[in-house]
Design a protein around this motif. Structure first.
Motif, PDB file in Angstrom:
ATOM      1  N   LEU A 186      -2.899 -10.784 -26.217  1.00 17.65           N
ATOM      2  CA  LEU A 186      -3.230  -9.606 -27.012  1.00 17.65           C
ATOM      3  C   LEU A 186      -4.667  -9.664 -27.516  1.00 17.65           C
ATOM      4  O   LEU A 186      -5.368  -8.649 -27.574  1.00 17.65           O
ATOM      5  N   TYR A 187      -5.097 -10.873 -27.896  1.00 11.46           N
ATOM      6  CA  TYR A 187      -6.465 -11.043 -28.398  1.00 11.46           C
ATOM      7  C   TYR A 187      -7.476 -10.658 -27.317  1.00 11.46           C
ATOM      8  O   TYR A 187      -8.454  -9.959 -27.585  1.00 11.46           O
ATOM      9  N   PHE A 188      -7.245 -11.113 -26.087  1.00  9.60           N
ATOM     10  CA  PHE A 188      -8.153 -10.769 -24.993  1.00  9.60           C
ATOM     11  C   PHE A 188      -8.055  -9.281 -24.656  1.00  9.60           C
ATOM     12  O   PHE A 188      -9.066  -8.603 -24.487  1.00  9.60           O
ATOM     13  N   GLN A 189      -6.812  -8.772 -24.554  1.00 11.98           N
ATOM     14  CA  GLN A 189      -6.625  -7.396 -24.096  1.00 11.98           C
ATOM     15  C   GLN A 189      -7.092  -6.372 -25.128  1.00 11.98           C
ATOM     16  O   GLN A 189      -7.815  -5.428 -24.786  1.00 11.98           O
ATOM     17  N   GLU A 190      -6.684  -6.546 -26.379  1.00 12.94           N
ATOM     18  CA  GLU A 190      -6.934  -5.524 -27.389  1.00 12.94           C
ATOM     19  C   GLU A 190      -8.235  -5.718 -28.154  1.00 12.94           C
ATOM     20  O   GLU A 190      -8.712  -4.764 -28.794  1.00 12.94           O
ATOM     21  N   TYR A 191      -8.805  -6.925 -28.088  1.00 14.18           N
ATOM     22  CA  TYR A 191     -10.055  -7.146 -28.820  1.00 14.18           C
ATOM     23  C   TYR A 191     -11.229  -7.420 -27.883  1.00 14.18           C
ATOM     24  O   TYR A 191     -12.139  -6.594 -27.742  1.00 14.18           O
ATOM     25  N   ILE A 192     -11.205  -8.561 -27.192  1.00  9.89           N
ATOM     26  CA  ILE A 192     -12.377  -8.946 -26.404  1.00  9.89           C
ATOM     27  C   ILE A 192     -12.657  -7.941 -25.292  1.00  9.89           C
ATOM     28  O   ILE A 192     -13.750  -7.364 -25.206  1.00  9.89           O
ATOM     29  N   LEU A 193     -11.688  -7.696 -24.413  1.00  6.69           N
ATOM     30  CA  LEU A 193     -11.924  -6.816 -23.270  1.00  6.69           C
ATOM     31  C   LEU A 193     -12.119  -5.365 -23.696  1.00  6.69           C
ATOM     32  O   LEU A 193     -12.880  -4.624 -23.073  1.00  6.69           O
ATOM     33  N   SER A 194     -11.456  -4.948 -24.768  1.00  5.65           N
ATOM     34  CA  SER A 194     -11.618  -3.576 -25.250  1.00  5.65           C
ATOM     35  C   SER A 194     -12.973  -3.364 -25.907  1.00  5.65           C
ATOM     36  O   SER A 194     -13.532  -2.264 -25.864  1.00  5.65           O
ATOM     37  N   THR A 195     -13.507  -4.435 -26.507  1.00  7.26           N
ATOM     38  CA  THR A 195     -14.810  -4.325 -27.175  1.00  7.26           C
ATOM     39  C   THR A 195     -15.947  -4.258 -26.169  1.00  7.26           C
ATOM     40  O   THR A 195     -16.932  -3.541 -26.373  1.00  7.26           O
ATOM     41  N   LEU A 196     -15.828  -5.015 -25.074  1.00  6.11           N
ATOM     42  CA  LEU A 196     -16.896  -5.074 -24.080  1.00  6.11           C
ATOM     43  C   LEU A 196     -16.906  -3.816 -23.222  1.00  6.11           C
ATOM     44  O   LEU A 196     -15.863  -3.349 -22.762  1.00  6.11           O
ATOM     45  N   GLU A 197     -18.102  -3.272 -22.987  1.00  7.02           N
ATOM     46  CA  GLU A 197     -18.228  -2.089 -22.136  1.00  7.02           C
ATOM     47  C   GLU A 197     -18.140  -2.461 -20.662  1.00  7.02           C
ATOM     48  O   GLU A 197     -17.622  -1.695 -19.850  1.00  7.02           O
ATOM     49  N   ASN A 198     -18.659  -3.638 -20.313  1.00  8.45           N
ATOM     50  CA  ASN A 198     -18.727  -4.053 -18.916  1.00  8.45           C
ATOM     51  C   ASN A 198     -17.782  -5.229 -18.659  1.00  8.45           C
ATOM     52  O   ASN A 198     -17.276  -5.853 -19.599  1.00  8.45           O
ATOM     53  N   PRO A 199     -17.545  -5.568 -17.400  1.00  6.27           N
ATOM     54  CA  PRO A 199     -16.680  -6.718 -17.081  1.00  6.27           C
ATOM     55  C   PRO A 199     -17.187  -8.023 -17.695  1.00  6.27           C
ATOM     56  O   PRO A 199     -18.384  -8.173 -17.971  1.00  6.27           O
ATOM     57  N   LEU A 200     -16.267  -8.953 -17.875  1.00  9.40           N
ATOM     58  CA  LEU A 200     -16.573 -10.279 -18.411  1.00  9.40           C
ATOM     59  C   LEU A 200     -16.317 -11.323 -17.342  1.00  9.40           C
ATOM     60  O   LEU A 200     -15.204 -11.403 -16.800  1.00  9.40           O
ATOM     61  N   VAL A 201     -17.344 -12.106 -17.020  1.00  7.15           N
ATOM     62  CA  VAL A 201     -17.194 -13.234 -16.098  1.00  7.15           C
ATOM     63  C   VAL A 201     -17.042 -14.496 -16.942  1.00  7.15           C
ATOM     64  O   VAL A 201     -17.950 -14.869 -17.685  1.00  7.15           O
ATOM     65  N   LEU A 202     -15.879 -15.124 -16.841  1.00  3.81           N
ATOM     66  CA  LEU A 202     -15.556 -16.305 -17.646  1.00  3.81           C
ATOM     67  C   LEU A 202     -15.506 -17.526 -16.733  1.00  3.81           C
ATOM     68  O   LEU A 202     -14.628 -17.642 -15.878  1.00  3.81           O
ATOM     69  N   VAL A 203     -16.463 -18.429 -16.903  1.00  7.53           N
ATOM     70  CA  VAL A 203     -16.529 -19.658 -16.113  1.00  7.53           C
ATOM     71  C   VAL A 203     -15.833 -20.779 -16.880  1.00  7.53           C
ATOM     72  O   VAL A 203     -16.167 -21.053 -18.039  1.00  7.53           O
ATOM     73  N   LEU A 204     -14.858 -21.411 -16.235  1.00  5.94           N
ATOM     74  CA  LEU A 204     -14.158 -22.548 -16.834  1.00  5.94           C
ATOM     75  C   LEU A 204     -14.471 -23.786 -16.006  1.00  5.94           C
ATOM     76  O   LEU A 204     -14.004 -23.934 -14.876  1.00  5.94           O
ATOM     77  N   ASN A 205     -15.290 -24.661 -16.563  1.00  6.09           N
ATOM     78  CA  ASN A 205     -15.680 -25.901 -15.890  1.00  6.09           C
ATOM     79  C   ASN A 205     -14.727 -27.032 -16.272  1.00  6.09           C
ATOM     80  O   ASN A 205     -14.215 -27.070 -17.389  1.00  6.09           O
ATOM     81  N   GLY A 206     -14.534 -27.960 -15.359  1.00  7.64           N
ATOM     82  CA  GLY A 206     -13.702 -29.123 -15.655  1.00  7.64           C
ATOM     83  C   GLY A 206     -12.246 -28.762 -15.888  1.00  7.64           C
ATOM     84  O   GLY A 206     -11.587 -29.324 -16.768  1.00  7.64           O
ATOM     85  N   VAL A 207     -11.724 -27.820 -15.081  1.00  7.39           N
ATOM     86  CA  VAL A 207     -10.330 -27.401 -15.256  1.00  7.39           C
ATOM     87  C   VAL A 207      -9.380 -28.579 -15.062  1.00  7.39           C
ATOM     88  O   VAL A 207      -8.338 -28.674 -15.724  1.00  7.39           O
TER      89      VAL A 207
END
Length: 657
Positions: A218-239
């Motif tokens: 919900l935090y990502f869907q309703e806050y982070i992604l909704s706040t950003l106008e453009n796509p978000l590229v999330l790099v996760l190193n050392g998975v």
């Protein structure tokens, strides 16, 4: 001669290098273009072009001791060959030019480096995939195979598409973060939010009744992604680091898969694009029915081909066109990007002569060789896993490929130590076979002195990993460990603990306009200022060199200076608020006194024409039942207020006791 040879020869002969316009005139005249055409294409006035050309023909006539002009330029020189003296001049010029720009292979290859070798179609596939809604890219390769360099270029490509970008490395997380899935997901969300320069709003979305994973979604869907106008590229190193904590991996990795699958039908999730990078082989955990990273586009970074090694050698200024030197080097280290680059770096430093290559290869599998530090890290990793150590010892001792238990074989392959041929494995490179055959004694009784020495080396490596390479300050991870220690001590003694967060104002813009080299130099200068400002405290005993760094010395010191995050520094002081504020103000003044020029009229509101810093100060008397994160949050809040109020300033929230 070709036009390239003519240009290189002139650059080698003339005391002052050719100007860009002179080179344009030379190349265009060689192609038969008129002065009018040259002026139009180069965006210069015709009279300027004619004047430059006239001086150029005079220079060429003096160099070749015969009349040369525009009409006979190509006809006169194309039929001639470079003589031995001219060839030597060009070789020396190239060697000098390369030596000036030579880069030691450490970390990702910078964007403007001449030493980055593309591996088609890897880059093209990554760029195309990251533009796809809800995409995931999984990059798997052993260490030093180029994952970070590729990720750097993916991030720049994403930025050029005007996407938001965030890069997280799980190795930076404190061990306490992995205590449970709730704490881990809170850390994950808070770090993504902070790197996006958004306000952290975990309390608005976290609900223990619905659980941590749903709250995180919900935090990502309703806050982070909704706040950003453009796509978000999330790099996760050392998975693969997460797999050290099975309970976390069993919850977090399926969550990533769920988000990926949500993007197939929910538009908001299509804005999230993942880049996952890992080294170790991912094995299915007991509670998972399928590989958690079997999603999206898998990219495996291959070793360099012979042609790519030859290209890289040429970029280092080595004439290896006949291919024999390339074959000799690859017979020892294959196409491993780091091992090849390290060899070329050392060869160029020794003049790039044939005898240097022979000597380098002769010493390569020994402790006197250039690869010893790199190979010792493998030695330490194997010592920590006796099963792998024994199996690899059998592989390097065998005359033919050896069949191993599948899990062991895959782990050795993931480390980059062996290649698989069906069910059989053999050493990846001859370097590994020769080095470990001597250094890795596979017997029942290990030599105690060797074991003790390896343990000592392991401690030294741990010390090195605690220090930021660029600034020589303590790393963020070590800072958090130290904070836990001092927090508990201050709680027992009821003494104040203060934290100063210092951020360089508009530093990303500074790097963009002045370059990475200037940015690195700026960080070193400011790190030195911060260090000098706090070391004057009588009780301060911050170690100045890596050799003296140890947790024991941290515990005895009253002040610690760390590189906290990119352009941020953290100063943890066992002192009261007024002293901390005084230190912060001193840092602000001393940084401004450096007078690091910062002329960038395109940005309004810059506080000065020199680089400045903003600082946030927080101070409190710790309590044993509270978390040290409270001090960090208070300092971050103060820093945010300082930046919002005015740059080149310091701010503190109300003090807590």
């Amino acid at each position: 001669m070709t036009i390239d040879e003519v240009v290189l020869l002139l650059k080698a002969i003339l005391p002052n290098a050719l100007t860009p316009l002179q080179e344009i005139v030379l190349r265009s005249s060689w192609d038969g273009k008129t002065y009018i055409s040259i002026a139009y294409e180069a965006h210069y006035g015709e009279e300027r072009v004619r004047k430059v050309a006239s001086h150029l023909w005079q220079l060429l006539s003096e160099v070749w001791q015969e009349p040369i002009n525009k009409s006979n330029f190509r006809q006169t020189l194309e039929s001639r060959c470079l003589n031995r003296a001219q060839q030597q001049l060009i070789q020396e010029f190239n060697r000098t030019a390369i030596a000036i720009s030579l880069e030691f292979p450490s970390g990702p290859v910078s964007l403007n480096s001449r030493f980055y070798i593309p591996r088609p179609p890897i880059e093209e596939l990554a760029y195309a995939e990251i533009a796809e809604p809800g995409s995931v890219i999984c990059i798997k390769a052993p260490k030093k195979m180029g994952k970070s360099s590729l990720i750097l270029r993916i991030l720049v490509h994403a930025a050029n598409l005007e996407y938001s970008t965030v890069s997280l490395d799980f190795q930076e997380a404190d061990k306490a973060v992995f205590a449970n899935i709730d704490k881990f997901l809170r850390w994950f969300c808070a770090n993504v939010t902070r790197k996006l320069r958004l306000e952290v709003k975990l309390s608005d979305y976290w609900d223990e009744e619905i659980g941590s994973k749903v709250s995180c979604s919900l935090y990502f869907q309703e806050y982070i992604l909704s706040t950003l106008e453009n796509p978000l590229v999330l790099v996760l190193n050392g998975v693969d680091w997460v797999f050290e904590y099975p309970e976390i991996a069993n919850e977090f990795l399926p969550l990533l898969r769920f988000w990926y699958e949500q993007a197939k039908g929910v538009e908001i999730w299509q804005k999230l694009r993942f880049v996952l990078a890992y080294s170790a082989e991912i094995f299915v955990l007991p509670r998972l029915t399928q590989s958690p990273l079997n999603i999206g586009l898998p990219l495996k970074l291959p070793p360099f081909t012979k042609e790519q090694v030859q290209d890289l050698a040429q970029r280092h200024g080595l004439d290896w066109t006949n291919g024999s030197e390339v074959e000799k080097l690859m017979a020892m280290v294959g196409g491993h990007p780091y091992l090849v680059r390290l060899a070329l770096y050392h060869l160029m430093g020794q003049g790039g002569l044939q005898r240097d290559l022979e000597q380098l290869l002769q010493q390569a599998p020994t402790k006197a060789g250039i690869y010893n530090e790199y190979l010792r890290q493998y030695m330490l990793a194997l010592r920590e896993q006796p099963e792998l150590e024994a199996a690899f010892g059998e592989v390097i001792s065998a005359t033919n490929p050896l069949k191993l238990e599948p899990v062991v074989a895959y782990k050795l392959q993931s480390m980059g130590l062996v290649n698989l041929q069906g069910d059989y494995c053999y050493p990846t490179y001859e370097l590994y076979r020769l080095y470990f055959r001597e250094q890795l004694k596979v017997t029942e009784d290990w030599n105690n002195s060797v074991v003790n020495q390896l343990e000592k080396e392991n401690q030294q490596l741990q010390v090195l990993s605690a220090v930021d390479e660029l600034t020589q300050l303590i790393s963020r991870r070590t800072f958090h460990t130290y904070l836990q220690i001092k927090w508990k001590k201050a709680a027992r003694e009821c003494t104040p603990l203060s934290l100063i967060l210092c951020e360089i104002d508009f530093f990303k813009i500074y790097k963009k306009n002045y370059g990475n080299t200037a940015g690195d130099d700026c960080l070193r200068q400011i790190a030195n200022v911060v260090y000098n400002c706090v070391k004057r405290l009588s009780s301060f005993s911050q170690p100045s060199t890596v050799k003296s760094t140890s947790y024991a010395s941290y515990e005895r010191s009253s002040v610690l200076v760390a590189r906290y995050d990119g352009e941020e520094f953290a100063i943890l002081a066992q002192t009261d608020a007024m002293t901390a504020i005084s230190i912060a103000e001193k840092i602000r003044e001393q940084v401004k006194a450096l007078k690091i020029a910062y002329e960038y009229p395109g940005v309004g509101g810059l506080p000065a024409n020199v680089l400045t810093v903003s600082l946030g100060v927080a101070s409190m008397i710790p309590e044993s039942e509270t978390d040290p994160g409270a001090l960090i949050n208070a300092a971050e809040k103060a820093l945010t207020q300082a930046k919002q109020k005015e740059r080149d300033g310091a701010e503190r929230p109300p003090l807590e006791g």
